[in-house]
Write a protein that holds these residues in place. Structure first.
Motif, short mmCIF file in Angstrom:
data_model
loop_
_atom_site.label_atom_id
_atom_site.label_comp_id
_atom_site.label_asym_id
_atom_site.label_seq_id
_atom_site.Cartn_x
_atom_site.Cartn_y
_atom_site.Cartn_z
N SER A 1 0.74 6.95 -2.79
CA SER A 1 1.00 6.01 -2.83
C SER A 1 1.56 4.53 -4.16
CB SER A 1 1.31 5.69 -1.06
OG SER A 1 1.68 6.51 -0.88
N SER B 1 10.64 4.89 0.80
CA SER B 1 10.20 3.82 1.37
C SER B 1 11.54 3.23 1.52
CB SER B 1 9.13 3.08 1.91
OG SER B 1 9.55 2.38 0.72
N ALA C 1 6.43 8.09 5.67
CA ALA C 1 6.58 8.74 4.69
C ALA C 1 6.64 9.84 3.99
CB ALA C 1 5.00 7.99 4.03
#
Length: 478
Positions: free
Chosen positions: A195, A235, A242
């Motif tokens: 991420s 997001s 996610a």
């Protein structure tokens, strides 16, 4: 020389030594004063008259105190960001008033602290002057560089930095080459996930989630596929977890060169692929010519004709739409280049992750660079120069007129002032978090104190002797 002349001469010696003692006492008292310049006492002989034959009428001595302004003191670190020391030639410019409407003075006493209004002021009550800089780093206003009126009081209150959206990102990772070997066991879907935060147009922090899955064939008799799928989830798009499908904004498959390609190409990107609705890799086209677009009929998402991302072979960027419709180019690397996504031996490792943009930030600290720039650091990790401190240079610094607070008035004897950037020309540099200590040496002053005491006593002995001689002369009349 008569006894009266001797008395007069010795009295001048007493006065001169007393003058020197005053200078020594001032030096000792200010030995710990920041930026203090010691007083040096010079003597000159006094002559009432002289003749060509060499005869003179002596009249003693006179003392003159001179401040050693150009003699620098030792720079010592303080650890306080707003302290400023000048290394070498030059003076900080200060003003008697916070609004820069008072008298401009020069000083090397750089112990500055913000007052209740955020103005930097030193212990003597003088306000630091500098050139205000805009967000682009350029001076605000159009006055000349050598103009005192271009200076303003350095103020660090209400300083903030606006948010800026992320306009480009770099994501390189090494994908383990062993994972694309044929096998009946499929790897876990979220085994290789990373991420990365980015900033939307309002400065809010959002997250892109990169998920990589190896293309594993069931036929164990075939060689490794050397292919991976890369999915990018946003997001700010869709709902759910996610890696929920509604958040998918980018999807592409990559094929890598195997070890037979040679040392310069092995493990680099060989070709890119689009993905159809079922997730089956479909080659996009010839790597050398048509990879910049997506052939009709090969979509990357629910809509067969609309790809989720476009690839540019020139700069190696995959452009996706984030936060609704904002185009974000992501550098994943060019074809056949080791600078980008790779498939080499070893573990899954994000190699290079970079992005621009920032959230709204408030001032956290202020520091001073060697070139005199006042740097503001904000809560969002950004920093920028907000003022440029100029150094005042004089042809004859010792001609400045000392005033209270270890500051100096600009005088005719000092010559015309020049304002220079620290480190420019013959100007010194600045050190933040440091101060210039007094240039007084206590050992030297104590030695001078002893010499002055003895000289004063010797002059006093001459006065007593001359007085006795005059008394003897007076008694001759009786």
């Amino acid at each position: 020389m008569t006894a009266i002349n001797a008395l007069r001469t010795s009295t001048s010696g007493l006065n001169a030594q007393a003058n020197k003692l005053a200078g020594i006492s001032n030096n000792i008292a200010n030995s710990s004063t920041v930026g203090y310049k010691r007083v040096d006492t010079q003597f000159e002989s006094l002559v009432l008259e002289g003749s060509s034959s060499g005869s003179t009428a002596l009249a003693g001595t006179a003392a003159h105190n001179r401040v050693e302004i150009s003699k620098v003191g030792q720079v010592q670190s303080t650890g306080i960001d707003t302290d400023i020391a000048v290394n070498g030639n030059g003076f900080l410019v200060v003003n008697e008033g916070a609004g820069s409407d008072g008298k401009y003075l020069a000083t090397r006493a750089g112990s500055f602290r913000p007052d209740a209004n955020g103005n930097l002021v030193n212990s003597a009550g003088y306000y630091l002057q500098g050139v205000k800089l805009g967000a682009d780093g350029l001076p605000v206003g159009s006055m000349g560089d050598n103009n005192l009126e271009s200076l303003t009081t350095v103020n660090i209150s209400d300083t903030s930095v606006a948010s800026s959206p992320t306009t480009e990102m770099t994501f390189w990772a090494n994908l383990p080459s062993t994972q694309t070997a044929p096998s009946l066991t499929k790897p876990e879907a979220n085994a290789y996930v990373t991420s990365v935060d980015y900033y939307d147009a309002l400065g809010a922090s959002q997250t892109l989630t990169y998920r990589f899955q190896p293309v594993v064939l069931d036929d164990t008799t075939t060689p490794s596929s050397n292919k991976w799928t890369m999915e990018i989830f946003d997001s700010a798009t869709g709902t759910g977890t996610a890696t929920d499908g509604s958040r998918l904004v980018g999807q592409v498959a990559m094929e890598f060169w195997d070890q037979t390609a040679g040392a310069n190409k092995a493990g680099t990107i060989k070709a890119l692929y689009a993905l159809n609705d079922t997730g089956t890799p479909a080659k996009m086209g010839d790597p050398a010519s048509t990879l910049a677009g997506v052939p009709t009929g090969f979509g990357m998402g629910a809509d067969d004709t609309t790809p989720l991302g476009t690839y540019n072979t020139i700069d190696g960027t995959l452009t996706v739409n984030v936060a609704g419709s904002v185009k974000l180019p992501i550098k994943i690397g060019r074809l056949d280049s080791i600078s980008g996504m790779t498939q080499l031996a070893g573990n899954y490792t994000p190699v290079k992750v970079e992005k621009d943009g920032s959230a709204f930030g408030l001032l956290e600290r202020v520091s001073v660079e060697n070139d005199g720039k006042v740097i503001a650091t904000f809560s969002n990790g950004q920093s920028r120069a907000i003022y440029q401190v100029k150094l005042a240079i004089f042809p004859n610094a010792d001609g400045l007129n000392p005033v209270r607070g270890d500051a100096y008035e600009m005088s005719r004897n000092a010559g015309a002032v020049r304002l220079l950037t620290a480190g420019e020309g013959n100007a010194g540099t600045t050190s933040g978090g440091a101060l210039e200590s007094s240039n007084v040496d206590i050992g030297t002053e104590l030695t001078n104190l002893i010499e002055t005491q003895r000289a004063y006593s010797s002059n006093a002995s001459v006065v007593r002797t001359a007085d006795q001689m005059l008394e003897e002369a007076t008694n001759l009349k009786r």
